[in-house]
Design a protein around this motif. Sequence first.
Motif, PDB file in Angstrom:
ATOM      1  N   ASP A  46       8.653  11.162 -11.022  1.00  9.52           N
ATOM      2  CA  ASP A  46       7.983  10.585 -12.299  1.00  9.52           C
ATOM      3  C   ASP A  46       8.803   9.390 -12.637  1.00  9.52           C
ATOM      4  OD1 ASP A  46       6.642  12.841 -12.577  1.00  9.52           O
ATOM      5  OD2 ASP A  46       7.904  13.773 -13.889  1.00  9.52           O
ATOM      6  N   ASP A  47      10.034   8.976 -12.494  1.00  5.61           N
ATOM      7  CA  ASP A  47      10.649   7.789 -12.552  1.00  5.61           C
ATOM      8  C   ASP A  47      10.900   6.935 -11.387  1.00  5.61           C
ATOM      9  OD1 ASP A  47      11.743   5.985 -14.536  1.00  5.61           O
ATOM     10  OD2 ASP A  47      13.594   6.829 -14.373  1.00  5.61           O
ATOM     11  N   ILE A  48      10.377   7.222 -10.306  1.00  3.52           N
ATOM     12  CA  ILE A  48      10.494   6.420  -9.015  1.00  3.52           C
ATOM     13  C   ILE A  48      10.420   4.935  -9.314  1.00  3.52           C
ATOM     14  CG2 ILE A  48       8.253   6.662  -8.056  1.00  3.52           C
ATOM     15  CD1 ILE A  48       9.759   7.369  -5.535  1.00  3.52           C
ATOM     16  N   HIS A  49      11.179   4.041  -8.746  1.00  3.00           N
ATOM     17  CA  HIS A  49      11.005   2.536  -8.855  1.00  3.00           C
ATOM     18  C   HIS A  49      11.392   1.964  -7.737  1.00  3.00           C
ATOM     19  CE1 HIS A  49      15.153   3.318 -10.344  1.00  3.00           C
ATOM     20  NE2 HIS A  49      15.377   2.319  -9.564  1.00  3.00           N
ATOM     21  N   LEU A  50      11.072   0.639  -7.786  1.00  2.00           N
ATOM     22  CA  LEU A  50      11.597  -0.362  -6.995  1.00  2.00           C
ATOM     23  C   LEU A  50      12.618  -1.137  -7.285  1.00  2.00           C
ATOM     24  CD1 LEU A  50      11.063  -2.089  -4.004  1.00  2.00           C
ATOM     25  CD2 LEU A  50       9.347  -3.270  -5.219  1.00  2.00           C
ATOM     26  N   ASN A  51      13.761  -0.976  -6.388  1.00  2.00           N
ATOM     27  CA  ASN A  51      15.012  -1.816  -6.804  1.00  2.00           C
ATOM     28  C   ASN A  51      15.011  -3.118  -5.756  1.00  2.00           C
ATOM     29  OD1 ASN A  51      17.628  -2.653  -7.422  1.00  2.00           O
ATOM     30  ND2 ASN A  51      18.646  -0.676  -6.735  1.00  2.00           N
ATOM     31  N   LEU A  52      14.780  -4.286  -6.550  1.00  2.00           N
ATOM     32  CA  LEU A  52      14.860  -5.553  -5.884  1.00  2.00           C
ATOM     33  C   LEU A  52      16.085  -6.148  -5.819  1.00  2.00           C
ATOM     34  CD1 LEU A  52      11.355  -6.847  -7.103  1.00  2.00           C
ATOM     35  CD2 LEU A  52      11.743  -5.682  -4.872  1.00  2.00           C
ATOM     36  N   LYS A  53      16.511  -7.057  -4.719  1.00  2.00           N
ATOM     37  CA  LYS A  53      17.765  -7.725  -4.899  1.00  2.00           C
ATOM     38  C   LYS A  53      16.881  -9.270  -5.078  1.00  2.00           C
ATOM     39  CE  LYS A  53      20.032  -4.323  -3.519  1.00  2.00           C
ATOM     40  NZ  LYS A  53      20.993  -3.712  -4.499  1.00  2.00           N
ATOM     41  N   VAL A  54      17.904  -9.909  -6.083  1.00  2.00           N
ATOM     42  CA  VAL A  54      17.631 -11.385  -6.537  1.00  2.00           C
ATOM     43  C   VAL A  54      18.820 -12.211  -6.439  1.00  2.00           C
ATOM     44  CG1 VAL A  54      16.358 -12.708  -8.208  1.00  2.00           C
ATOM     45  CG2 VAL A  54      15.681 -10.419  -7.855  1.00  2.00           C
ATOM     46  N   TYR A  55      18.527 -13.355  -5.950  1.00  2.00           N
ATOM     47  CA  TYR A  55      19.562 -14.323  -5.930  1.00  2.00           C
ATOM     48  C   TYR A  55      19.798 -14.953  -7.254  1.00  2.00           C
ATOM     49  CZ  TYR A  55      19.983 -14.338  -0.982  1.00  2.00           C
ATOM     50  OH  TYR A  55      20.172 -14.285   0.475  1.00  2.00           O
ATOM     51  N   GLU A  56      21.250 -15.071  -7.541  1.00  2.00           N
ATOM     52  CA  GLU A  56      21.724 -15.613  -9.005  1.00  2.00           C
ATOM     53  C   GLU A  56      20.690 -16.813  -9.621  1.00  2.00           C
ATOM     54  OE1 GLU A  56      25.647 -17.360 -11.141  1.00  2.00           O
ATOM     55  OE2 GLU A  56      25.742 -16.846  -9.134  1.00  2.00           O
ATOM     56  N   LYS A  57      20.451 -17.812  -8.592  1.00  2.00           N
ATOM     57  CA  LYS A  57      19.631 -18.943  -8.748  1.00  2.00           C
ATOM     58  C   LYS A  57      18.148 -18.354  -9.601  1.00  2.00           C
ATOM     59  CE  LYS A  57      18.230 -19.960  -4.291  1.00  2.00           C
ATOM     60  NZ  LYS A  57      16.667 -19.514  -4.531  1.00  2.00           N
ATOM     61  N   ASP A  58      17.499 -17.509  -9.029  1.00  2.00           N
ATOM     62  CA  ASP A  58      16.209 -17.100  -9.260  1.00  2.00           C
ATOM     63  C   ASP A  58      16.136 -16.159 -10.715  1.00  2.00           C
ATOM     64  OD1 ASP A  58      15.023 -18.425  -7.257  1.00  2.00           O
ATOM     65  OD2 ASP A  58      15.644 -16.768  -5.755  1.00  2.00           O
ATOM     66  N   LEU A  59      17.264 -15.707 -10.867  1.00  2.00           N
ATOM     67  CA  LEU A  59      17.447 -14.747 -12.303  1.00  2.00           C
ATOM     68  C   LEU A  59      16.814 -15.575 -13.511  1.00  2.00           C
ATOM     69  CD1 LEU A  59      20.936 -12.868 -12.082  1.00  2.00           C
ATOM     70  CD2 LEU A  59      18.345 -11.998 -11.785  1.00  2.00           C
ATOM     71  N   GLU A  60      16.790 -16.649 -13.718  1.00  2.00           N
ATOM     72  CA  GLU A  60      16.336 -17.324 -14.830  1.00  2.00           C
ATOM     73  C   GLU A  60      14.730 -17.455 -14.870  1.00  2.00           C
ATOM     74  OE1 GLU A  60      16.833 -21.985 -13.329  1.00  2.00           O
ATOM     75  OE2 GLU A  60      18.016 -21.310 -14.615  1.00  2.00           O
ATOM     76  N   ASN A  61      14.353 -17.258 -13.814  1.00  2.00           N
ATOM     77  CA  ASN A  61      12.718 -17.129 -13.418  1.00  2.00           C
ATOM     78  C   ASN A  61      12.160 -15.625 -13.923  1.00  2.00           C
ATOM     79  OD1 ASN A  61      12.670 -19.884 -13.054  1.00  2.00           O
ATOM     80  ND2 ASN A  61      13.349 -19.593 -10.771  1.00  2.00           N
ATOM     81  N   LEU A  62      12.887 -14.855 -14.073  1.00  2.00           N
ATOM     82  CA  LEU A  62      12.356 -13.436 -14.241  1.00  2.00           C
ATOM     83  C   LEU A  62      12.720 -12.787 -15.717  1.00  2.00           C
ATOM     84  CD1 LEU A  62      13.910 -11.778 -10.971  1.00  2.00           C
ATOM     85  CD2 LEU A  62      11.626 -12.788 -11.536  1.00  2.00           C
ATOM     86  N   LYS A  63      11.720 -11.965 -16.211  1.00  2.00           N
ATOM     87  CA  LYS A  63      11.962 -11.347 -17.636  1.00  2.00           C
ATOM     88  C   LYS A  63      11.433 -10.034 -17.415  1.00  2.00           C
ATOM     89  CE  LYS A  63       8.048 -13.906 -19.430  1.00  2.00           C
ATOM     90  NZ  LYS A  63       7.482 -14.755 -20.519  1.00  2.00           N
ATOM     91  N   LYS A  64      12.010  -9.272 -18.242  1.00  2.00           N
ATOM     92  CA  LYS A  64      11.589  -7.724 -18.467  1.00  2.00           C
ATOM     93  C   LYS A  64       9.825  -7.835 -18.828  1.00  2.00           C
ATOM     94  CE  LYS A  64      11.906  -3.519 -21.092  1.00  2.00           C
ATOM     95  NZ  LYS A  64      12.787  -2.918 -22.187  1.00  2.00           N
ATOM     96  N   GLY A  65       8.994  -7.294 -18.114  1.00  2.00           N
ATOM     97  CA  GLY A  65       7.569  -7.337 -18.463  1.00  2.00           C
ATOM     98  C   GLY A  65       6.701  -7.912 -17.545  1.00  2.00           C
ATOM     99  N   GLN A  66       7.594  -8.679 -16.470  1.00  2.00           N
ATOM    100  CA  GLN A  66       6.643  -9.254 -15.684  1.00  2.00           C
ATOM    101  C   GLN A  66       5.910  -8.822 -14.658  1.00  2.00           C
ATOM    102  OE1 GLN A  66       9.963 -12.533 -14.709  1.00  2.00           O
ATOM    103  NE2 GLN A  66       8.069 -14.035 -14.361  1.00  2.00           N
ATOM    104  N   ARG A  67       4.774  -9.073 -14.182  1.00  2.00           N
ATOM    105  CA  ARG A  67       4.048  -8.163 -13.136  1.00  2.00           C
ATOM    106  C   ARG A  67       4.566  -8.684 -11.811  1.00  2.00           C
ATOM    107  NH1 ARG A  67       1.801  -3.915 -14.790  1.00  2.00           N
ATOM    108  NH2 ARG A  67       0.022  -4.023 -13.200  1.00  2.00           N
TER     109      ARG A  67
END
Length: 379
Positions: A225-246
């Motif tokens: 029920d709570d299976i999810h995808l765990n992605l690895k992101v470089y520090e420089k790209d974190l600023e481009n991501l936010k909660k709710g992005q598709r």
Amino acid sequence: MKSISIYTLLISFFVFIQCKKEDPKDPKANLPKDENVVMLTDTQLKNAPIETTMLSLQNISSVLKLNGMIDVPPQNLVSVSIPLGGYLKSSSLLPGMPISKGQVIAVIENPQFIQLQQDYLMAKSKSHFAELDYNRQKTLNQSQASSDKAMQQAQSELNNQRILMNSLAQQLRLININPEALKSGSITKSVPVYSTITGFVSKVNVNIGKYVNPSDVLFELINPDDIHLNLKVYEKDLENLKKGQRFVAYTNADPAKKYYGEIILISKDINQGGLAEVHCHFDKYDQSLVPGMYMNAEIETSTSFSNAIPEESIVNFEGKDFVFVETKKQTYRLTPVTLGETENGFVQILNFADFSNKKIVTKNAYTLLMKLKNTEEEE
């Protein structure tokens, strides 16, 4: 003498003509052929019609490409064990098999189970006798026929038996025996093991007849029920991501099959490799997604209007990207191009300044490339 003079003049004229042909100063004599230009005859153009276009502004999204693995949170991963140990009498579980909450997944045998039930029933009987004795001593004490000490001893014995009975009852519940329903005629040497979740079997670590200790894990179960995808992101790209992005994800084995979802959590902890974890939920669970599976993902980080051309305009030769630019009628030049993101059939052109107000071939671009390279080989 006259014939000799005429002969001399002819020789001189011939030498002059030869020198003129070989004169290095003649610009037409040493003019190199442009190997990046192809010209079409009327017949060739009729057989392979050429269409052109110019740069246009298109809504192009910047895409961040990541990779990661399918994972489940700790509360959805269950390790099944038996607190008192025993021999595995029966089980039909196999890895990948679906299970339901409350389903019997194994049966365990142990002579200790018989002793535990016996001890409980005896403690229950003694507790009942101690309660009767306490009530009798209490009545006698009220009529001064018994001392306070005798009543206190009876009360202490009653409390001790109740403590013992409750302790044994809790041990019985650990092995899935209901103490309230236990009677002298229902003592059993076998106890069932129930599934605490609805999901599927991940691992089976035992076989029939094997003795398992209390610390041994019999099975591992997963609640998807709570299976999810765990992605690895470089520090420089974190600023481009936010909660709710598709996001859209796919596997290497079947890249055409897409899985969609959104970001639910962005970790603030960055490891020594400069990577952070981004947890994503799928819109819909697919049984083919199992923990540990490697996946690729693409996340749109920004959208803007960019100079772009149709994808069919791009030709690739020797690992490099090119387009054909019309220089004059039926004449086209192979020109290097730097590509950006692609969306809806259009590709972003990063060196767009090189193509300002120029006509770019969109139809039969690869036909021009073959014509150009075949001409070079013939020469």
